[in-house]
Design a protein around this motif. Structure first.
Motif, PDB file in Angstrom:
ATOM      1  N   LEU A 142       0.637  -1.325   0.148  1.00 46.02           N
ATOM      2  CA  LEU A 142       0.019   0.026  -0.050  1.00 46.02           C
ATOM      3  C   LEU A 142       0.725   1.221  -0.042  1.00 46.02           C
ATOM      4  O   LEU A 142       0.595   2.281  -0.693  1.00 46.02           O
ATOM      5  CB  LEU A 142      -0.901   0.041   1.270  1.00 46.02           C
ATOM      6  N   ILE A 143       1.770   1.249   0.901  1.00 44.16           N
ATOM      7  CA  ILE A 143       2.960   2.332   0.755  1.00 44.16           C
ATOM      8  C   ILE A 143       3.262   2.504  -0.682  1.00 44.16           C
ATOM      9  O   ILE A 143       3.360   3.703  -1.015  1.00 44.16           O
ATOM     10  CB  ILE A 143       3.916   2.066   1.746  1.00 44.16           C
ATOM     11  N   GLY A 149       1.738   7.419  -6.463  1.00 46.34           N
ATOM     12  CA  GLY A 149       0.576   8.455  -7.234  1.00 46.34           C
ATOM     13  C   GLY A 149      -0.646   7.658  -7.395  1.00 46.34           C
ATOM     14  O   GLY A 149      -1.522   8.322  -8.249  1.00 46.34           O
ATOM     15  N   VAL A 150      -0.875   6.555  -6.973  1.00 48.92           N
ATOM     16  CA  VAL A 150      -2.162   5.807  -7.169  1.00 48.92           C
ATOM     17  C   VAL A 150      -3.170   6.356  -6.499  1.00 48.92           C
ATOM     18  O   VAL A 150      -3.052   6.637  -5.054  1.00 48.92           O
ATOM     19  CB  VAL A 150      -1.812   4.358  -7.103  1.00 48.92           C
ATOM     20  N   ARG A 171      -8.558  -5.786   6.881  1.00 46.04           N
ATOM     21  CA  ARG A 171      -7.443  -5.316   7.405  1.00 46.04           C
ATOM     22  C   ARG A 171      -6.455  -4.574   6.365  1.00 46.04           C
ATOM     23  O   ARG A 171      -5.784  -3.674   6.988  1.00 46.04           O
ATOM     24  CB  ARG A 171      -6.471  -6.645   7.273  1.00 46.04           C
ATOM     25  N   LEU A 172      -6.974  -4.558   5.017  1.00 49.56           N
ATOM     26  CA  LEU A 172      -6.094  -3.511   4.249  1.00 49.56           C
ATOM     27  C   LEU A 172      -6.681  -2.067   4.454  1.00 49.56           C
ATOM     28  O   LEU A 172      -6.148  -0.978   4.186  1.00 49.56           O
ATOM     29  CB  LEU A 172      -6.475  -3.823   2.536  1.00 49.56           C
ATOM     30  N   HIS A 179      -1.000   3.789   6.896  1.00 49.02           N
ATOM     31  CA  HIS A 179       0.135   3.922   5.867  1.00 49.02           C
ATOM     32  C   HIS A 179      -0.116   4.435   4.575  1.00 49.02           C
ATOM     33  O   HIS A 179       0.897   4.795   4.010  1.00 49.02           O
ATOM     34  CB  HIS A 179       0.764   2.571   5.800  1.00 49.02           C
ATOM     35  N   ALA A 180      -1.214   4.442   4.170  1.00 49.11           N
ATOM     36  CA  ALA A 180      -1.533   5.197   2.776  1.00 49.11           C
ATOM     37  C   ALA A 180      -2.979   5.976   2.806  1.00 49.11           C
ATOM     38  O   ALA A 180      -3.886   5.346   2.291  1.00 49.11           O
ATOM     39  CB  ALA A 180      -1.290   3.784   1.717  1.00 49.11           C
ATOM     40  N   PRO A 181      -2.778   6.765   3.729  1.00 50.39           N
ATOM     41  CA  PRO A 181      -4.477   7.383   3.940  1.00 50.39           C
ATOM     42  C   PRO A 181      -5.013   8.106   2.865  1.00 50.39           C
ATOM     43  O   PRO A 181      -6.146   8.010   2.714  1.00 50.39           O
ATOM     44  CB  PRO A 181      -4.259   8.581   5.170  1.00 50.39           C
ATOM     45  N   GLN A 182      -4.324   8.383   1.723  1.00 48.26           N
ATOM     46  CA  GLN A 182      -4.886   8.813   0.329  1.00 48.26           C
ATOM     47  C   GLN A 182      -5.424   7.936  -0.635  1.00 48.26           C
ATOM     48  O   GLN A 182      -6.172   8.002  -1.557  1.00 48.26           O
ATOM     49  CB  GLN A 182      -3.925   9.799  -0.206  1.00 48.26           C
TER      50      GLN A 182
END
Length: 241
Positions: A142-143, A149-150, A171-172, A179-182
């Protein structure tokens, strides 16, 4: 509530998606035969004229998700061509030698897309599930996607379908917050009407489906979306499952 995205192969499919209230479509070709490859530019242009946001699958061939330099050049060119034909976004998936998302290739594609259309969205398709199946750490995967930029990732939680992948989907969502809030998590793969409540509870941001019925005589899905099934799925999501 999660958004609904329909996988379609034609302008007719886009009109169906608009009629049931989907927020966008993924336009692809040869869905039943190959799980989807890049559609023609004429098909993209026609689909975009309907008016619903069209996200074009850019996958130059079936098979693995590792590409050589020439294939990446084709992929990048198809991304720019799809956006030039009116697409609102593209759907891609490239894996590095370690089995995880290929950040360098994704950055190249994302930069090409946004140089042409600054608002273009990039979705990473179910190559993500191949990465999870290969043992790549989900948080790291995910990071990488957010770093590249995905905007969203389509996944069945690393399983053959969303029913088996429900625990990982939840979980994702949690890992994404940290870890990837956007990055949006979009569930897809074997989505059924009776699964909608569980998908809503999982916290996913969107649900992706072709709304095709299962043909029990052949063991495959029908070639075209079922309007009643698509409407039922949209209604279930709107009602919170």
């Amino acid at each position: 509530m999660p958004q609904l995205e329909l996988a379609v192969e034609s302008a007719e499919g886009v009109r169906l998606a608009a009629a049931v209230g989907a927020v966008r479509v993924e336009l692809c070709a040869a869905l039943a035969e190959t799980d989807g490859i890049t559609p023609s530019i004429a098909a993209v242009e026609q689909a975009c004229r309907v008016g619903l946001p069209v996200h074009v699958l850019v996958r130059p061939r079936p098979g693995s998700f590792t590409y050589n330099a020439e294939e990446l050049e084709v992929l990048e060119g198809d991304v720019v061509a799809a956006l030039g034909a009116g697409a609102a976004g593209v759907v891609v998936g490239m894996l590095a030698d370690d089995g995880g998302p290929d950040v360098a290739a994704l950055l190249r594609v994302a930069e090409a897309a946004r140089s042409h259309s600054p608002a273009a969205e990039v979705t990473f398709h179910r190559a993500f599930d191949a990465a999870l199946a290969a043992g790549v750490d989900p948080a790291e995967a995910l990071i990488r996607l957010e770093r590249a930029g995905v905007n969203r990732v389509l996944t069945s939680g690393g399983s053959p379908d969303c029913t088996a992948g429900l625990p990982m989907l939840a979980r994702l969502v949690e890992l994404g917050r940290d870890h990837a809030p956007q990055l949006q998590i979009m569930a897809g793969g074997g989505v059924r009407l009776e699964l909608m409540s569980a998908l809503v509870r999982s916290g996913v941001h969107a649900v992706h489906t072709s709304a095709r019925n299962h043909n029990h005589s052949t063991g495959t899905r029908t070639s075209a979306a079922d309007p009643l099934l698509a409407a039922g799925m949209a209604a279930a999501l709107a009602a919170g499952g």
